[in-house]
Design an enzyme around this catalytic site. Structure first.
Site, PDB file in Angstrom:
ATOM      1  N   LYS A 112       0.820  -1.219   0.000  1.00 11.67           N
ATOM      2  CA  LYS A 112       0.000   0.000   0.000  1.00 11.67           C
ATOM      3  C   LYS A 112       0.849   1.261   0.000  1.00 11.67           C
ATOM      4  O   LYS A 112       0.453   2.271  -0.559  1.00 11.67           O
ATOM      5  CB  LYS A 112      -0.943   0.012   1.208  1.00 11.67           C
ATOM      6  CG  LYS A 112      -2.116  -0.928   1.070  1.00 11.67           C
ATOM      7  CD  LYS A 112      -3.236  -0.503   2.003  1.00 11.67           C
ATOM      8  CE  LYS A 112      -4.476  -1.358   1.796  1.00 11.67           C
ATOM      9  NZ  LYS A 112      -5.559  -0.979   2.709  1.00 11.67           N
ATOM     10  N   LYS A 195      -6.024 -10.735  -7.536  1.00 12.28           N
ATOM     11  CA  LYS A 195      -7.233 -10.804  -6.711  1.00 12.28           C
ATOM     12  C   LYS A 195      -8.259  -9.754  -7.175  1.00 12.28           C
ATOM     13  O   LYS A 195      -7.875  -8.643  -7.543  1.00 12.28           O
ATOM     14  CB  LYS A 195      -6.815 -10.546  -5.262  1.00 12.28           C
ATOM     15  CG  LYS A 195      -7.906 -10.782  -4.252  1.00 12.28           C
ATOM     16  CD  LYS A 195      -7.383 -10.576  -2.839  1.00 12.28           C
ATOM     17  CE  LYS A 195      -8.554 -10.321  -1.912  1.00 12.28           C
ATOM     18  NZ  LYS A 195      -8.174 -10.015  -0.550  1.00 12.28           N
ATOM     19  N   LYS A 198     -11.531  -4.074  -4.746  1.00  8.13           N
ATOM     20  CA  LYS A 198     -12.377  -2.878  -4.743  1.00  8.13           C
ATOM     21  C   LYS A 198     -11.634  -1.695  -5.335  1.00  8.13           C
ATOM     22  O   LYS A 198     -12.239  -0.719  -5.730  1.00  8.13           O
ATOM     23  CB  LYS A 198     -12.745  -2.508  -3.298  1.00  8.13           C
ATOM     24  CG  LYS A 198     -13.550  -3.526  -2.571  1.00  8.13           C
ATOM     25  CD  LYS A 198     -13.963  -2.991  -1.189  1.00  8.13           C
ATOM     26  CE  LYS A 198     -12.901  -3.240  -0.152  1.00  8.13           C
ATOM     27  NZ  LYS A 198     -13.300  -2.876   1.213  1.00  8.13           N
TER      28      LYS A 198
END
Ligand code: TRP
Length: 334
Positions: A112, A195, A198
């Protein structure tokens, strides 16, 4: 000892069928087998910058999705993390005991923070201490999580063990990561090796719980596949991640194994299979998205459920927090 289960989802962006199949749908079954707490982890969401309006909306949407998918407030505590103040407080206490070396190993931080590591907020780095607090406050025995979170649950165990050891007292229950049955990892519709997320820039990579029938049909039509028909055994999916992913979704929505559904669809081309998959998704997601809209439109019920959930959670959390503070030597408020 009775099992106690806690899990949570961050209110960032719209929920996808990956969140549903990988998490929420399994939680629904766990409600009958254990004490269950499910939270919306808004304090985690702000570890990366958030737009206030979007955060507000997404928080209520995740709550509505839990309920619409079948999490039952009579059986589970459903609450917003920031409503239970003990999370922040225990998060701080634990962060003082979390070695920086552990945080440096967290893959999620590395992912991140990316190249902008120097600009990442302290909260993103300290994330683990807050997640550990979420889990340990409730004497959780089992934490249902996907693969990407296993490392965090393992570090939470280490932290709990080292706390108990340091103070020579069994303050925290040592939680187990819990992956139930066949791990359902739903992948991107554009790239079967990534994956479903969102936050993927492409909307076509995922299906949201609130997508319209047309959007679902269109996204499935455009989903990446290969020219071969569907195989008749699981070995036939080797090196065909996109084909495997679509079949995983097809099986999961019917509560069947991949092997079972292959009995119905082996040999079909994707042009025959995709409409079946789209119809299935539309029939399963329609009722969920309708209920979500109802909860979000008439918010009184949603609010009262979240209020009761936070009250129940607080009672449990405050007890642990009190024990922790006493053990550490804090003077109780007069
Ligand atoms: N870290 C999890 C995620 O990013 C969310 C989360 C926060 C969580 N606290 C938790 C999951 C406690 C399980 C238990 O998806």
């Amino acid at each position: 000892m009775t099992q106690r289960i806690l899990s949570g989802i961050q209110p960032t962006n719209n929920l996808t069928i990956g969140n549903y199949l990988g998490a929420i749908k399994n939680w629904v079954q766990m409600q009958d087998e254990a004490e269950t707490l499910f939270c919306i982890v808004d304090l985690h969401a702000i570890t990366v910058p958030q737009n206030p309006t979007a955060l507000h909306q997404a928080t209520l949407e995740v709550a509505a999705a839990y309920l619409a998918a079948g999490i039952d407030p009579q059986k589970s505590a459903i609450f917003i993390q920031s409503h239970v103040k003990a999370h922040v407080e225990l998060g701080w206490l634990l962060s003082c005991m979390t070695p920086m070396g552990w945080l440096n190993r967290m893959t999620q931080f590395k992912d991140k923070a990316g190249k902008n590591r120097e600009k990442a907020g302290l909260g993103l780095y300290a994330y683990l201490a807050l997640m550990a607090a979420d889990i340990l406050l409730y004497q959780t025995t089992h934490v249902p999580v996907g693969d990407d979170q296993k490392q965090h649950v393992e570090l939470t165990r280490d932290l709990a063990q080292s706390f108990n050891h340091h103070y020579n007292k069994e303050i925290f229950t040592i939680p187990e990561p819990f992956i139930k049955g066949e791990a359902k990892r739903i992948m991107s519709l554009r790239d079967g090796t990534k994956k479903m997320s969102k936050s993927d820039p492409s909307d076509f990579s995922r299906i949201h719980l609130t997508d319209s029938d047309d959007e679902i049909a269109q996204k499935i039509r455009k989903a990446k596949t290969d020219p071969e028909p569907l195989p008749d055994s699981l070995e036939g999916f080797e090196n065909r991640p996109e084909a495997k992913n679509l079949l995983t979704i097809y099986a999961a929505f019917q509560d069947k194994t991949m092997q079972d559904v292959l009995g119905d669809v082996a040999g079909k081309s994707f042009s025959d299979f995709k409409p079946l998959l789209a119809d299935l998704l539309i029939s399963k997601l329609g009722p969920i998205s309708q209920k979500m809209t109802q909860y979000l439109h008439e918010k009184t019920e949603l609010e009262s459920i979240l209020k009761a959930g936070a009250e129940n959670a607080s009672t449990l959390a405050e007890k642990t927090l009190k024990d922790v503070k006493e053990t550490m030597g804090f003077v109780a408020a007069f």
